[in-house]
Scaffold this active site. Structure first.
Site, PDB file in Angstrom:
ATOM      1  N   GLY A 167       0.795  -1.225   0.000  1.00  0.00           N
ATOM      2  CA  GLY A 167       0.000   0.000   0.000  1.00  0.00           C
ATOM      3  C   GLY A 167       0.824   1.270   0.000  1.00  0.00           C
ATOM      4  N   ASP A 168       2.129   1.167  -0.097  1.00  0.00           N
ATOM      5  CA  ASP A 168       2.996   2.341  -0.025  1.00  0.00           C
ATOM      6  C   ASP A 168       2.840   3.224  -1.261  1.00  0.00           C
ATOM      7  OD1 ASP A 168       5.465   3.535   1.484  1.00  0.00           O
ATOM      8  OD2 ASP A 168       6.035   3.492  -0.626  1.00  0.00           O
TER       9      ASP A 168
END
Length: 550
Positions: free
Chosen positions: A503-504
């Site tokens: 999810g970065d």
């Protein structure tokens, strides 16, 4: 020759030996039958004749065959062999067993410092010392096997925390017999022989690099007495400990200095830039010196029910592919643990050849990049929470405020090092108002206090020996900890090479998936080609080392 070739190709090893190729340091050792000594491939002595060479994948194999460690190249300085694989189950299980044996903190909530040795745990003591001569492999019973059965039984002795084959099997969920079989098949030695070599080589390093008294070296390395320490050396190496002693630094303010090797390539500039960008004043610094780069910081660790606090300083010698580590005298009792933590923090045991064989095509500019670790997994976890959904600079500001308010003062010879990171017990009792005054929002307050309480109560272990899946699950069970934070902690604190914070946002941009409907899913799909080294892929993507796709 590839560094992870199995079995070792003897002729290829000899070519690497002749070239003194540092890429293979720690990947194999050479036993010279004419001298009874084994060396690293980078040894500077005259290359022995091919017919006098035997090649071993591990130092323990060479010592089991009766060879003594070279006093010039010093096998204890070689990087450890940290292997991760997606091969057959026996291969994976054997290397998981070795990894557990190399991690002292994997065995007890309260690690017994005097039983540590070089990042691994001590083996059983007793009548198992090998007494072999070159070429007499297998002529003695496995060292420590007889005494191992006495360990781990009830009582309050510190020895209760020592590893046994039975304990190792229980952690892996298999039988004792299966552990012995797969370990000996993969490494050529028993688990206890593997441990014994680690312990003796750690003692040898302390003898050569420090001025510590023999008695302290014996205890730090895991021996119960100087008599047993001397007997182990004479029985194993044919030498007294004092014969391996060199003149260490004896100046009163110098601390203790040891050297730690690594395999090239290593992008020192990238590693130090990573830490410099996240530097918190008073607890750490990164400085450029004359011909070298230094990283200094304060450090606290609890071992055997006692808190040890002090300072460390690491400087790179790129020409020799090693790091000089200095630590304060106050940390001498936990020196092997400090060494292990520093190796993890700087990722000194990485095998660039194995990693680059998977990642080079996608990240051609990142062959020397490593995954920055942490000296303290708890500190890293708190800082990870502070960094949720904000910039690195903003996270650093919050962490600085926290250290200024809650950090304990400490005296060091370094003007830039004056505080310790706030202890878990301190943040566990921090009020919402106190944290809120620092600019920390409520959700992160809850997560920080939750982590601190779990660590202080020893319900959460954040180090390289912790069970990765169980620890990630425990982290996510805490309020305010999501997938990104848990994976980031796994990557840097647990030393899991296949962590992937899908999810970065910065990762999405680097991979070119930020505009897609589900960028996290697309990032995960793209990452499958980088297993089992996705942590390294993340670092390379963040650095901009990825091959353009259009």
């Amino acid at each position: 020759m590839t560094p992870d070739a199995t079995p070792l190709a003897d002729d290829a090893c000899y070519l690497a030996l002749k070239a003194r190729d540092a890429r293979f340091d720690g990947r194999f050792f050479t036993g010279v039958t004419s001298t009874g000594i084994y060396c690293r491939p980078v040894c500077s002595v005259k290359t022995p004749k091919r017919e006098n060479c035997r090649f071993f994948g591990h130092a323990a194999q060479a010592e089991t065959a009766g060879f003594r460690p070279c006093l010039r190249c010093r096998p204890e300085l070689a990087p450890h062999s940290v292997v991760w694989s997606i091969q057959d189950a026996s291969y994976i299980l054997a290397h998981q067993a070795a990894r557990l044996l190399d991690e002292p903190e994997a065995w007890a909530p309260s690690f017994v410092a005097s039983r540590a040795y070089g990042g691994a745990l001590p083996l059983a003591r007793g009548r198992g010392a090998l007494r072999l001569r070159p070429g007499e492999a297998g002529s003695a019973a496995p060292a420590g096997e007889e005494a191992a059965s006495t360990l781990g039984r009830g009582g309050t002795s510190p020895h209760d925390t020592e590893p046994t084959v039975a304990g190792l099997a229980a952690k892996l969920g298999v039988s004792d017999r299966h552990v012995r079989r797969i370990f000996e098949t993969q490494f050529g030695v028993s688990p206890m022989q593997y441990l014994q070599t680690r312990r003796l080589l750690t003692a040898k390093q302390l003898l050569a690099d420090t001025a510590l008294p023999i008695t302290q070296i014996a205890l730090i390395s895991g021996f119960a007495s100087v008599r047993r320490f001397n007997a182990a050396f004479v029985g194993h190496y044919g030498l007294n400990p004092t014969q391996m002693r060199r003149q260490g630094d004896t100046s009163p303010d110098a601390g203790i200095t040891v050297r730690l090797g690594y395999r090239p390539p290593y992008d020192v500039a990238a590693m130090t830039a990573f830490f410099r960008k996240r530097q918190i004043n008073a607890i750490e610094f990164v400085a450029d010196g004359a011909g070298s780069v230094g990283i200094g910081r304060t450090f606290r660790v609890e071992a055997g029910g006692k808190v040890h606090a002090g300072w460390i300083h690491a400087s790179f010698d790129e020409s020799r592919c090693h790091v000089a580590l200095r630590i304060s005298d106050s940390l001498r009792e936990v020196l092997p643990l400090v060494i292990r933590r520093l190796r993890a923090m700087l990722d000194l045991d990485a095998d660039p050849q194995a990693i680059n064989s998977v990642l080079h095509a996608s990240f051609p500019g990142g062959d020397g990049l490593r995954v920055p670790g942490a000296m303290d997994g708890y500190e890293l976890a708190v800082r990870a929470v502070l960094g949720q959904q904000i910039t690195v600079a903003a996270a650093r500001t919050l962490a600085q405020r926290m250290v200024d308010k809650f950090g304990e003062p400490i005296e060091t010879p370094w003007p830039a090092l004056t505080r310790l990171f706030p202890a878990a017990a301190v943040l566990a009792q921090a009020s919402g108002d106190a944290l809120g005054q620092l600019g920390i929002v409520r959700q992160r307050q809850t997560a920080i206090v939750g982590i601190a309480q779990a660590v202080a109560e020893k319900r959460l272990q954040l180090h390289g020996g912790a069970d990765v899946n169980a620890t990630i699950a425990a982290l996510k069970a805490l309020r305010g900890i999501g997938d990104w934070t848990a994976e980031y902690i796994a990557m840097r604190a647990l030393r899991w090479p296949d962590a992937f914070p899908s999810g970065d946002v910065a990762l999405h941009k680097a991979l070119g998936v930020q505009g897609l409907k589900n960028p996290a899913k697309e990032a995960r799909l793209a990452s499958l080609a980088w297993k089992p080294w996705r942590s390294y892929a993340v670092i390379r993507a963040w650095s901009g080392a990825m091959e353009p796709t259009g």
